[in-house]
Design a protein around this motif. Sequence first.
Motif, PDB file in Angstrom:
ATOM      1  N   PRO A 192     -27.105  60.427 -66.226  1.00  0.00           N
ATOM      2  CA  PRO A 192     -27.479  59.572 -65.082  1.00  0.00           C
ATOM      3  C   PRO A 192     -26.317  59.440 -64.100  1.00  0.00           C
ATOM      4  O   PRO A 192     -25.153  59.588 -64.478  1.00  0.00           O
ATOM      5  CB  PRO A 192     -27.782  58.226 -65.746  1.00  0.00           C
ATOM      6  N   GLU A 193     -26.621  59.164 -62.839  1.00  0.00           N
ATOM      7  CA  GLU A 193     -25.568  58.969 -61.837  1.00  0.00           C
ATOM      8  C   GLU A 193     -24.894  57.618 -62.017  1.00  0.00           C
ATOM      9  O   GLU A 193     -23.695  57.468 -61.774  1.00  0.00           O
ATOM     10  CB  GLU A 193     -26.147  59.067 -60.419  1.00  0.00           C
ATOM     11  N   PHE A 194     -25.663  56.627 -62.455  1.00  0.00           N
ATOM     12  CA  PHE A 194     -25.136  55.291 -62.700  1.00  0.00           C
ATOM     13  C   PHE A 194     -26.106  54.547 -63.604  1.00  0.00           C
ATOM     14  O   PHE A 194     -27.231  55.012 -63.852  1.00  0.00           O
ATOM     15  CB  PHE A 194     -24.918  54.513 -61.388  1.00  0.00           C
ATOM     16  N   ILE A 195     -25.683  53.384 -64.097  1.00  0.00           N
ATOM     17  CA  ILE A 195     -26.543  52.528 -64.895  1.00  0.00           C
ATOM     18  C   ILE A 195     -26.685  51.200 -64.152  1.00  0.00           C
ATOM     19  O   ILE A 195     -25.688  50.564 -63.811  1.00  0.00           O
ATOM     20  CB  ILE A 195     -25.956  52.281 -66.294  1.00  0.00           C
ATOM     21  N   GLU A 196     -27.917  50.816 -63.878  1.00  0.00           N
ATOM     22  CA  GLU A 196     -28.169  49.572 -63.138  1.00  0.00           C
ATOM     23  C   GLU A 196     -28.203  48.388 -64.101  1.00  0.00           C
ATOM     24  O   GLU A 196     -28.817  48.442 -65.165  1.00  0.00           O
ATOM     25  CB  GLU A 196     -29.489  49.663 -62.386  1.00  0.00           C
ATOM     26  N   VAL A 197     -27.512  47.318 -63.706  1.00  0.00           N
ATOM     27  CA  VAL A 197     -27.472  46.089 -64.512  1.00  0.00           C
ATOM     28  C   VAL A 197     -28.059  44.964 -63.665  1.00  0.00           C
ATOM     29  O   VAL A 197     -27.441  44.499 -62.710  1.00  0.00           O
ATOM     30  CB  VAL A 197     -26.029  45.740 -64.936  1.00  0.00           C
ATOM     31  N   ASP A 198     -29.255  44.511 -64.024  1.00  0.00           N
ATOM     32  CA  ASP A 198     -29.947  43.455 -63.285  1.00  0.00           C
ATOM     33  C   ASP A 198     -29.570  42.090 -63.854  1.00  0.00           C
ATOM     34  O   ASP A 198     -29.860  41.783 -65.003  1.00  0.00           O
ATOM     35  CB  ASP A 198     -31.456  43.660 -63.384  1.00  0.00           C
ATOM     36  N   ILE A 199     -28.883  41.271 -63.061  1.00  0.00           N
ATOM     37  CA  ILE A 199     -28.458  39.948 -63.542  1.00  0.00           C
ATOM     38  C   ILE A 199     -29.237  38.828 -62.849  1.00  0.00           C
ATOM     39  O   ILE A 199     -28.810  37.673 -62.861  1.00  0.00           O
ATOM     40  CB  ILE A 199     -26.943  39.745 -63.343  1.00  0.00           C
ATOM     41  N   SER A 200     -30.387  39.146 -62.271  1.00  0.00           N
ATOM     42  CA  SER A 200     -31.176  38.152 -61.548  1.00  0.00           C
ATOM     43  C   SER A 200     -31.707  37.046 -62.468  1.00  0.00           C
ATOM     44  O   SER A 200     -32.063  35.969 -61.993  1.00  0.00           O
ATOM     45  CB  SER A 200     -32.342  38.819 -60.826  1.00  0.00           C
ATOM     46  N   GLY A 201     -31.769  37.274 -63.774  1.00  0.00           N
ATOM     47  CA  GLY A 201     -32.287  36.261 -64.692  1.00  0.00           C
ATOM     48  C   GLY A 201     -31.207  35.469 -65.413  1.00  0.00           C
ATOM     49  O   GLY A 201     -31.538  34.613 -66.253  1.00  0.00           O
ATOM     50  N   LEU A 202     -29.954  35.717 -65.098  1.00  0.00           N
ATOM     51  CA  LEU A 202     -28.874  35.035 -65.812  1.00  0.00           C
ATOM     52  C   LEU A 202     -28.665  33.608 -65.308  1.00  0.00           C
ATOM     53  O   LEU A 202     -28.647  33.357 -64.108  1.00  0.00           O
ATOM     54  CB  LEU A 202     -27.555  35.795 -65.664  1.00  0.00           C
ATOM     55  N   SER A 203     -28.470  32.675 -66.250  1.00  0.00           N
ATOM     56  CA  SER A 203     -28.111  31.295 -65.927  1.00  0.00           C
ATOM     57  C   SER A 203     -26.627  31.092 -66.228  1.00  0.00           C
ATOM     58  O   SER A 203     -25.939  31.998 -66.710  1.00  0.00           O
ATOM     59  CB  SER A 203     -28.959  30.309 -66.739  1.00  0.00           C
ATOM     60  N   LEU A 204     -26.152  29.900 -65.930  1.00  0.00           N
ATOM     61  CA  LEU A 204     -24.750  29.571 -66.145  1.00  0.00           C
ATOM     62  C   LEU A 204     -24.374  29.751 -67.623  1.00  0.00           C
ATOM     63  O   LEU A 204     -25.143  29.388 -68.506  1.00  0.00           O
ATOM     64  CB  LEU A 204     -24.493  28.126 -65.710  1.00  0.00           C
ATOM     65  N   ASN A 205     -23.203  30.344 -67.858  1.00  0.00           N
ATOM     66  CA  ASN A 205     -22.656  30.587 -69.201  1.00  0.00           C
ATOM     67  C   ASN A 205     -23.474  31.584 -70.014  1.00  0.00           C
ATOM     68  O   ASN A 205     -23.395  31.607 -71.246  1.00  0.00           O
ATOM     69  CB  ASN A 205     -22.520  29.270 -69.982  1.00  0.00           C
ATOM     70  N   GLU A 206     -24.221  32.435 -69.337  1.00  0.00           N
ATOM     71  CA  GLU A 206     -24.933  33.523 -70.010  1.00  0.00           C
ATOM     72  C   GLU A 206     -24.289  34.852 -69.632  1.00  0.00           C
ATOM     73  O   GLU A 206     -23.626  34.965 -68.606  1.00  0.00           O
ATOM     74  CB  GLU A 206     -26.414  33.520 -69.631  1.00  0.00           C
ATOM     75  N   SER A 207     -24.508  35.852 -70.486  1.00  0.00           N
ATOM     76  CA  SER A 207     -23.896  37.157 -70.254  1.00  0.00           C
ATOM     77  C   SER A 207     -24.830  38.281 -70.674  1.00  0.00           C
ATOM     78  O   SER A 207     -25.835  38.053 -71.361  1.00  0.00           O
ATOM     79  CB  SER A 207     -22.571  37.265 -71.014  1.00  0.00           C
ATOM     80  N   ILE A 208     -24.491  39.490 -70.253  1.00  0.00           N
ATOM     81  CA  ILE A 208     -25.223  40.691 -70.653  1.00  0.00           C
ATOM     82  C   ILE A 208     -24.256  41.595 -71.405  1.00  0.00           C
ATOM     83  O   ILE A 208     -23.127  41.837 -70.954  1.00  0.00           O
ATOM     84  CB  ILE A 208     -25.811  41.423 -69.430  1.00  0.00           C
ATOM     85  N   HIS A 209     -24.696  42.101 -72.567  1.00  0.00           N
ATOM     86  CA  HIS A 209     -23.857  42.942 -73.418  1.00  0.00           C
ATOM     87  C   HIS A 209     -24.301  44.405 -73.348  1.00  0.00           C
ATOM     88  O   HIS A 209     -25.358  44.726 -72.793  1.00  0.00           O
ATOM     89  CB  HIS A 209     -23.876  42.439 -74.857  1.00  0.00           C
ATOM     90  N   LEU A 210     -23.503  45.274 -73.945  1.00  0.00           N
ATOM     91  CA  LEU A 210     -23.793  46.709 -73.919  1.00  0.00           C
ATOM     92  C   LEU A 210     -25.178  47.012 -74.477  1.00  0.00           C
ATOM     93  O   LEU A 210     -25.903  47.850 -73.938  1.00  0.00           O
ATOM     94  CB  LEU A 210     -22.730  47.466 -74.739  1.00  0.00           C
ATOM     95  N   SER A 211     -25.539  46.322 -75.561  1.00  0.00           N
ATOM     96  CA  SER A 211     -26.830  46.593 -76.202  1.00  0.00           C
ATOM     97  C   SER A 211     -28.017  46.234 -75.308  1.00  0.00           C
ATOM     98  O   SER A 211     -29.145  46.671 -75.577  1.00  0.00           O
ATOM     99  CB  SER A 211     -26.925  45.819 -77.526  1.00  0.00           C
ATOM    100  N   GLN A 212     -27.787  45.453 -74.255  1.00  0.00           N
ATOM    101  CA  GLN A 212     -28.872  45.042 -73.359  1.00  0.00           C
ATOM    102  C   GLN A 212     -29.019  45.961 -72.143  1.00  0.00           C
ATOM    103  O   GLN A 212     -29.936  45.780 -71.349  1.00  0.00           O
ATOM    104  CB  GLN A 212     -28.633  43.603 -72.883  1.00  0.00           C
ATOM    105  N   LEU A 213     -28.123  46.929 -72.008  1.00  0.00           N
ATOM    106  CA  LEU A 213     -28.221  47.856 -70.883  1.00  0.00           C
ATOM    107  C   LEU A 213     -29.395  48.813 -71.088  1.00  0.00           C
ATOM    108  O   LEU A 213     -29.642  49.289 -72.206  1.00  0.00           O
ATOM    109  CB  LEU A 213     -26.925  48.659 -70.734  1.00  0.00           C
TER     110      LEU A 213
END
Length: 246
Positions: free
Chosen positions: A144-165
């Motif tokens: 792939p040219e890139f990997i898109e990470v959508d953070i539109s659903g994140l609230s305060l003190n939340e994060s996205i990890h590698l397994s969620q990509l």
Amino acid sequence: MKTSFELIAEFRETQGKGASRRLRHDGKVPAILYGGHAAARTLTLSHQKLLIMLDNERFYSTILNLKVGDQTQAAILKDVQRHPFKNAIVHVDFQRVEENEKIRISIPLHFTGAAVSPGVKSQGGLVSHMRNDVEVSCLPKDLPEFIEVDISGLSLNESIHLSQLKVSEGVVLVELAKEDAAVVAIHSPRAEEPEPSAAAAAGAAEGAAAAAPAAAGAAGADAAKKAEPAKKEDAKKEPAKKDAKK
């Protein structure tokens, strides 16, 4: 196999620091091509054209086409050595790409949805990027040219990890085998230091005013101590002056 950039190169026979220095003086960059099922070959490229290509993010994460005379070779960029303070490339490494063999390469992360995420829009949080790229392993056709990470659903003190990509079929995240590290999070802004209250400010002013006379008294005492030896010296010299008059 799809390629994104074409680089014109020449085979280089001379090696060593002196030869590399002469190449750079002539506007060329020494390089090496290795991997696959062939011996490593030393190359030279145009410094100016390489600089222009290196300004493009895709140059680092796509398959390149190296052309040397009438020969062509698919390759990926593995390393770039830059001058410590000049805008100059010192050396570059390329790895051959075979159509049926997996490659390992770093792919950029593109973050979207920050402005509309609850953590930013309504909770006043700040977005913190822990990673800007990730290393993947895949066949050249699946790259792939890139990997898109959508953070539109994140609230305060939340994060996205590698397994969620979300990656396409055939693409494996190399680092995930070691740890499920966070790539982005939304956190609270740092609290600013509170301004001193009026009472505290008044107390500080009174303390400074009280300290001023004490400091002045200490300074006067020091001056008096310094002047005392001088007076004693003058007293010793006085009889000598009287004897001189006699």
